[in-house]
Design a protein around this motif. Structure first.
Motif, PDB file in Angstrom:
ATOM      1  N   LEU A  12     -10.908  -2.988  -6.476  1.00 52.94           N
ATOM      2  CA  LEU A  12      -9.781  -2.329  -5.823  1.00 52.94           C
ATOM      3  C   LEU A  12      -8.604  -2.358  -6.781  1.00 52.94           C
ATOM      4  CD1 LEU A  12      -9.851  -3.712  -2.158  1.00 52.94           C
ATOM      5  CD2 LEU A  12     -11.007  -1.711  -3.109  1.00 52.94           C
ATOM      6  N   GLU A  14      -4.649  -1.225  -7.187  1.00 55.30           N
ATOM      7  CA  GLU A  14      -3.433  -0.820  -6.480  1.00 55.30           C
ATOM      8  C   GLU A  14      -2.473  -0.205  -7.494  1.00 55.30           C
ATOM      9  OE1 GLU A  14      -0.253  -2.984  -3.468  1.00 55.30           O
ATOM     10  OE2 GLU A  14      -1.649  -4.207  -4.612  1.00 55.30           O
ATOM     11  N   VAL A  16       1.276   1.350  -8.034  1.00 50.52           N
ATOM     12  CA  VAL A  16       2.620   1.494  -7.482  1.00 50.52           C
ATOM     13  C   VAL A  16       3.463   2.257  -8.496  1.00 50.52           C
ATOM     14  CG1 VAL A  16       2.488  -0.592  -6.080  1.00 50.52           C
ATOM     15  CG2 VAL A  16       3.426  -0.728  -8.378  1.00 50.52           C
ATOM     16  N   ARG A 106       2.482  -1.858   5.554  1.00 52.27           N
ATOM     17  CA  ARG A 106       1.424  -2.804   5.213  1.00 52.27           C
ATOM     18  C   ARG A 106       0.942  -3.522   6.477  1.00 52.27           C
ATOM     19  NH1 ARG A 106       2.140  -8.355   1.895  1.00 52.27           N
ATOM     20  NH2 ARG A 106      -0.057  -8.866   1.789  1.00 52.27           N
ATOM     21  N   LEU A 113      -9.671  -5.094   3.444  1.00 56.13           N
ATOM     22  CA  LEU A 113      -9.702  -5.013   1.981  1.00 56.13           C
ATOM     23  C   LEU A 113     -10.923  -5.719   1.414  1.00 56.13           C
ATOM     24  CD1 LEU A 113      -5.954  -5.591   1.117  1.00 56.13           C
ATOM     25  CD2 LEU A 113      -7.244  -3.476   0.837  1.00 56.13           C
ATOM     26  N   ILE A 129      -5.735   2.682  -4.778  1.00 54.73           N
ATOM     27  CA  ILE A 129      -4.857   2.640  -3.614  1.00 54.73           C
ATOM     28  C   ILE A 129      -3.439   2.937  -4.072  1.00 54.73           C
ATOM     29  CG2 ILE A 129      -3.945   1.216  -1.753  1.00 54.73           C
ATOM     30  CD1 ILE A 129      -6.568  -0.444  -1.947  1.00 54.73           C
ATOM     31  N   ARG A 131       0.500   3.101  -3.551  1.00 61.00           N
ATOM     32  CA  ARG A 131       1.540   2.454  -2.740  1.00 61.00           C
ATOM     33  C   ARG A 131       2.894   2.728  -3.356  1.00 61.00           C
ATOM     34  NH1 ARG A 131       1.147  -3.206  -1.504  1.00 61.00           N
ATOM     35  NH2 ARG A 131       2.429  -2.700   0.278  1.00 61.00           N
ATOM     36  N   SER A 138       1.719  -7.375  -3.492  1.00 58.34           N
ATOM     37  CA  SER A 138       0.392  -6.783  -3.497  1.00 58.34           C
ATOM     38  C   SER A 138      -0.195  -6.823  -2.088  1.00 58.34           C
ATOM     39  CB  SER A 138      -0.500  -7.562  -4.459  1.00 58.34           C
ATOM     40  OG  SER A 138      -1.805  -7.058  -4.435  1.00 58.34           O
ATOM     41  N   LEU A 139      -1.176  -5.966  -1.848  1.00 55.77           N
ATOM     42  CA  LEU A 139      -1.829  -5.947  -0.539  1.00 55.77           C
ATOM     43  C   LEU A 139      -2.554  -7.239  -0.229  1.00 55.77           C
ATOM     44  CD1 LEU A 139      -3.246  -2.324  -0.457  1.00 55.77           C
ATOM     45  CD2 LEU A 139      -1.621  -3.312   1.148  1.00 55.77           C
ATOM     46  N   ILE A 143      -7.303  -7.353  -4.128  1.00 56.83           N
ATOM     47  CA  ILE A 143      -6.859  -6.427  -5.159  1.00 56.83           C
ATOM     48  C   ILE A 143      -7.103  -7.075  -6.518  1.00 56.83           C
ATOM     49  CG2 ILE A 143      -4.880  -5.199  -6.136  1.00 56.83           C
ATOM     50  CD1 ILE A 143      -5.769  -4.111  -3.409  1.00 56.83           C
ATOM     51  N   ARG A 146      -3.239  -4.661 -10.081  1.00 56.10           N
ATOM     52  CA  ARG A 146      -2.073  -3.964  -9.528  1.00 56.10           C
ATOM     53  C   ARG A 146      -1.283  -3.440 -10.711  1.00 56.10           C
ATOM     54  NH1 ARG A 146       3.389  -5.422  -6.562  1.00 56.10           N
ATOM     55  NH2 ARG A 146       3.317  -3.803  -4.960  1.00 56.10           N
TER      56      ARG A 146
END
Length: 176
Positions: A12, A14, A16, A106, A113, A129, A131, A138-139, A143, A146
């Motif tokens: 996964l 992330e 941003v 969130r 996840l 993902i 964001r 972070s989620l 993850i 990131r």
């Protein structure tokens, strides 16, 4: 877009961006296009109020006839998008998914996840993902990477997306 190394599969990731989801969206589009060029299926999943503009994807080289676009009810939030992604990953047919969480709150918990991470590993799929950079944290622990995606114009109609690692559980330098 040139890269020094591919984004890892089966994890996964992330993305941003301080300028909103556009920089992350550019990288996601590039990843989906590559998946299609390799013969894989790709999907973009967002809420029904999402900002996806398919003609932009077509201009970036994505075959819209082969791209699955899923729009979930806004009331379902992140969990509805995650459930749709889980269903697609379970088929084993999709090699790249983009989940647009940018405008959504969130949720509590991380079980969704963990399921996505396990399915991404099992099927060796790209799961990106998107964001907002306004989401400070972070989620969660599922993850693996990131990245802060920053887009800059290098010429008319040409952009460079630079990635800066905010979290890295891969044990190797992140892609540039």
């Amino acid at each position: 877009m040139e890269r020094t190394r591919e984004l890892p599969r089966g994890r996964l990731i992330e993305l941003v961006s301080e300028l909103g989801p556009s920089s992350g969206s550019s990288l996601a589009a590039f990843t989906l296009r590559e998946a299609q060029q390799e013969g894989g299926l790709a999907a973009w999943i967002e809420s029904e109020e999402g900002a996806l503009f398919p003609p932009d994807l077509a201009r970036s080289g994505i075959d819209l006839d082969s791209l699955l676009i899923v729009r979930t009810p806004t009331s379902g939030g992140v969990i509805a998008i995650a459930k749709a992604a889980e269903i697609l990953l379970r088929t084993g047919a999709f090699s790249a998914l983009t989940l647009d969480f940018a405008s959504l709150k969130r949720p509590r918990g991380e079980a969704f996840l963990a399921r996505l991470a396990a399915l991404a590993r099992e099927h060796h799929a790209h799961v990106l993902i998107l964001r907002s950079a306004y989401d400070e944290f972070s989620l969660g622990t599922s993850i693996a990477l990131r990245l802060d995606a920053r887009r800059s114009r290098i010429a008319r109609g040409r952009f460079r997306v630079e990635l800066h690692s905010l979290k890295n559980k891969l044990g190797e330098p992140p892609p540039r």
